[in-house]
Scaffold this motif. Structure first.
Motif, PDB file in Angstrom:
ATOM      1  N   MET A   1     -15.185 -23.387 -23.410  1.00 48.66           N
ATOM      2  CA  MET A   1     -14.186 -23.169 -22.712  1.00 48.66           C
ATOM      3  C   MET A   1     -12.436 -23.894 -22.488  1.00 48.66           C
ATOM      4  N   LYS A   2     -11.658 -23.545 -22.400  1.00 45.48           N
ATOM      5  CA  LYS A   2     -10.338 -24.647 -21.919  1.00 45.48           C
ATOM      6  C   LYS A   2     -10.245 -23.574 -20.921  1.00 45.48           C
ATOM      7  N   HIS A   3      -9.032 -24.263 -20.316  1.00 44.63           N
ATOM      8  CA  HIS A   3      -8.547 -24.736 -19.260  1.00 44.63           C
ATOM      9  C   HIS A   3      -8.004 -22.914 -19.517  1.00 44.63           C
ATOM     10  N   ASP A   4      -6.999 -22.415 -19.839  1.00 40.85           N
ATOM     11  CA  ASP A   4      -6.752 -20.814 -20.534  1.00 40.85           C
ATOM     12  C   ASP A   4      -7.027 -19.807 -20.342  1.00 40.85           C
TER      13      ASP A   4
ATOM     14  N   LEU B   1     -10.446 -15.368 -18.062  1.00 39.68           N
ATOM     15  CA  LEU B   1     -11.728 -14.709 -17.231  1.00 39.68           C
ATOM     16  C   LEU B   1     -11.705 -14.465 -16.352  1.00 39.68           C
ATOM     17  N   ALA B   2     -10.914 -15.303 -15.512  1.00 41.31           N
ATOM     18  CA  ALA B   2     -10.860 -15.051 -13.997  1.00 41.31           C
ATOM     19  C   ALA B   2      -9.517 -14.301 -13.285  1.00 41.31           C
TER      20      ALA B   2
ATOM     21  N   MET C   1      -8.401 -26.616  -8.796  1.00 39.14           N
ATOM     22  CA  MET C   1      -9.809 -26.274  -9.066  1.00 39.14           C
ATOM     23  C   MET C   1      -9.830 -26.005 -11.127  1.00 39.14           C
ATOM     24  N   VAL C   2      -8.929 -25.660 -11.455  1.00 42.18           N
ATOM     25  CA  VAL C   2      -9.583 -25.144 -12.862  1.00 42.18           C
ATOM     26  C   VAL C   2      -9.900 -25.909 -13.808  1.00 42.18           C
TER      27      VAL C   2
ATOM     28  N   ASN D   1     -18.651 -24.845 -18.507  1.00 46.65           N
ATOM     29  CA  ASN D   1     -18.749 -25.284 -19.982  1.00 46.65           C
ATOM     30  C   ASN D   1     -20.363 -25.853 -19.826  1.00 46.65           C
ATOM     31  N   ASN D   2     -21.001 -26.517 -18.810  1.00 50.87           N
ATOM     32  CA  ASN D   2     -22.166 -26.968 -18.674  1.00 50.87           C
ATOM     33  C   ASN D   2     -23.137 -25.446 -18.426  1.00 50.87           C
ATOM     34  N   ILE D   3     -22.679 -24.679 -17.896  1.00 53.96           N
ATOM     35  CA  ILE D   3     -23.487 -23.708 -17.597  1.00 53.96           C
ATOM     36  C   ILE D   3     -23.737 -23.072 -19.196  1.00 53.96           C
TER      37      ILE D   3
END
Lengths: 484, 93
Positions: free
Chosen positions: B1-4, B9-10, B21-22, B30-32
């Motif tokens: 997933m990227k920044h945008d 999603l948010a 915070m983004v 991404n780790n999850i």
């Protein structure tokens, strides 16, 4: 008085060695003096507690009391308590005073149990360390530099510091058993559907289950007798006959078949923990049980499956917190969207927001099959592992967690490392089985370690029997964090 | 997933994320997701998805009124209420 188990307190109350009012006051005094160090309570309800104690004393005097009458307990702060703040460890519900009681709160109150207060917890029960609470971290009474475990960390610390005779907890992925292990207690997660979820703030509805946290298995049986049972108000409550859980505690373990899953003793298991688990298993052999190596081959998929299913359900459940009907509302919203987004930004902590986002992603168009459907398929494989194992054995035994309590701050910056902490407890929830953690000794650093026993569906009486017999033979459950 | 992607999603999840915070949130998500990607190794051909531990279906009840009206009591915990209605910012011009 605070050293006594529930079973001993019942005798003391009946023999009029002390009254419930004296007992309740004693616990309240201890909370005021000691809890600054541990932060195990979010709220303490002195007036209400003393009023219930007085009523309990009247019932005892009339001889009409049940087992829990006059016993001081505390509830995890996700069980709704009428007129008493129920925060779920979140800023979102810091102002929430429920207009009704959760079914288990009602059942325990009707039995005469005295509620001292509400215990601290990871925000919305999402965590394994009790560091994500809006009300601050809870400290483990065995070593205040370490965590008490989570998410029922306050409920665990309150018993370990002897600030309540018993507490309620909830377990979605290990939240009763892991803190019980870290704090040297007995903690029971019943079979899914055994205890009503009505009035318990929902995290992941297909996994959440309430249960007792106590010093001994006998106390857990006494608590479960009142907590368990069918509830028409919970659509997932199971209408299954409820035995008297204390009736079979003394059954012999001669011939009991204990399954030992090889996957629970591989890389990542701390050596001190492994040693204590092995000696607990040897103790069971002395009691007449036989040990059988079994395999639960999909264990390694439990963490990934859980971290799709639980966040997906959480993202749906927590959509109700929108700043409109109850809970936190942001100041001066410019429009409805701003009201939703800022109320949720301000009201939820980091971990809760992370899980909502992961869940929303797993459920979003184009990803549902790859994540949510796949995780539900893996969930069935995990359940099938247990179904196959219970054809050969009566209970399954192993560690609760890979390590004893870790340091405060050690894992809080790395969510994935925290998630891996629950590797041995998550499978029980995914399968919907019952499980218990019982103390099996201290490491050389004087940290408690729990033995996990997993039972078949609705086999709580068997688990409590197996746990109680161990506690008749050993003194691990009598060790206390404070020597006062 | 990227920044945008995270910002989109948010929005779906109706959570505001502060712009500073983004990046942090993106890394953590991404780790999850790479943890949960281990699911793809599992052979699940022909396995029925499991949504309930006991494979129970929703219990139904008779279509009868069982609850009393508790509107006032339930709205006593609301942030803004008037005449039994929840108040929100203006929605219709």
């Amino acid at each position: 008085m605070h050293q006594y188990t529930i079973a001993e307190l019942i005798t003391g109350l009946r023999e009029k060695r002390f009254s419930s009012t004296e007992l309740t006051q004693h616990y309240l005094d201890r909370i005021h003096t000691l809890d600054k160090q541990f932060n195990s309570y979010i709220s303490v309800n002195e007036e209400q507690a003393l009023a219930s104690a007085l009523k309990a004393d009247e019932r005892i005097a009339k001889g009409e009391s049940g087992d829990l009458c006059g016993i001081p307990i505390a509830h995890k702060d996700l069980f709704c308590t009428q007129g008493v703040k129920t925060s779920c460890g979140s800023k979102m519900l810091d102002n929430f005073i429920p207009p009704y009681n959760a079914t288990i709160v009602e059942n325990l109150a009707n039995a005469g149990a005295v509620t001292l207060g509400k215990t601290n917890m990871d925000e919305f029960a999402m965590g394994s360390s009790n560091e994500s609470s809006f009300y601050g971290a809870v400290k483990n009474p065995w070593d205040t530099n370490t965590v008490p475990g989570g998410s029922s960390g306050g409920s665990a610390a309150a018993i370990a510091a002897q600030l309540a005779a018993a507490t309620t907890g909830s377990d979605t992925g290990g939240s009763i058993r892991q803190p019980a292990s870290f704090c040297g207690l007995t903690g029971l997660k019943p079979t899914y559907g055994r205890v009503s979820r009505w009035g318990m703030v929902a995290y992941a509805s297909s996994l959440d289950q309430a249960g007792p946290m106590t010093r001994t298995a006998e106390d857990a049986a006494i608590m479960l007798n009142t907590m368990a049972g069918f509830d028409a108000k919970d659509s997932t409550s199971v209408d299954e006959a409820k035995p008297d859980y204390t009736a079979t505690l003394n059954d012999s373990l001669e011939g009991l078949r204990i399954g030992v899953p090889e996957e629970y003793f591989q890389d990542g298991l701390d050596n001190d923990v492994a040693t204590l688990i092995q000696s607990a298993l040897a103790e069971y052999e002395k009691l007449g049980a036989t040990l059988h190596t079994i395999s639960l081959p999909h264990t390694h998929l439990a963490v990934p499956a859980y971290y799709v299913i639980a966040p997906a359900e959480a993202s749906a459940n927590l959509s109700r917190f929108d700043g409109v009907r109850y809970g936190h509302r942001c100041d001066n919203p410019s429009d409805l969207m701003d009201l939703y987004k800022r109320s949720r930004e301000e009201g939820f902590g980091e971990e809760v927001k992370r899980r909502i986002l992961v869940g929303a992603y797993a459920l979003s168009a184009g990803y549902y099959d790859a994540y949510y459907r796949k995780a539900q398929q893996v969930r069935r494989l995990i359940k099938q592992d247990f179904v196959d194992a219970f054809k050969q054995v009566d209970v399954i035994a192993g560690p609760v967690a890979p390590t004893p309590a870790f340091g405060i701050g050690a894992k809080s910056k790395d969510p994935v490392s925290m998630y891996l902490e629950d590797i041995y407890t998550l499978p029980t929830n995914l399968a919907g089985l019952c499980g218990i953690s019982i103390p099996c000794g201290l490491t050389p650093n004087k940290q408690p370690v729990g033995l996990q026993l997993t039972g078949n569906y609705f086999a709580e009486a068997k688990l409590l029997n197996v746990a109680h017999q161990f506690q008749q033979q050993t003194d691990h459950h009598k060790q206390t964090a404070l020597n006062d | 997933m990227k920044h945008d992607d995270i910002i989109a999603l948010a929005h779906l999840a109706r959570i505001n994320i502060n712009s500073d915070m983004v990046d942090d949130v993106t890394d953590n998500i991404n780790n999850i997701l790479s943890l949960v990607d281990q699911l793809q190794q599992a052979d699940t051909d022909g396995v029925e998805p499991m949504s309930h531990p006991l494979d129970a279906s929703q219990r139904l009840r008779a279509d009868e009124v069982t609850e009393k009206d508790q509107r006032d009591s339930l709205q006593s915990v609301s942030p803004a209420v008037e005449s039994g209605l929840f108040l929100v910012p203006q929605v219709i011009e």
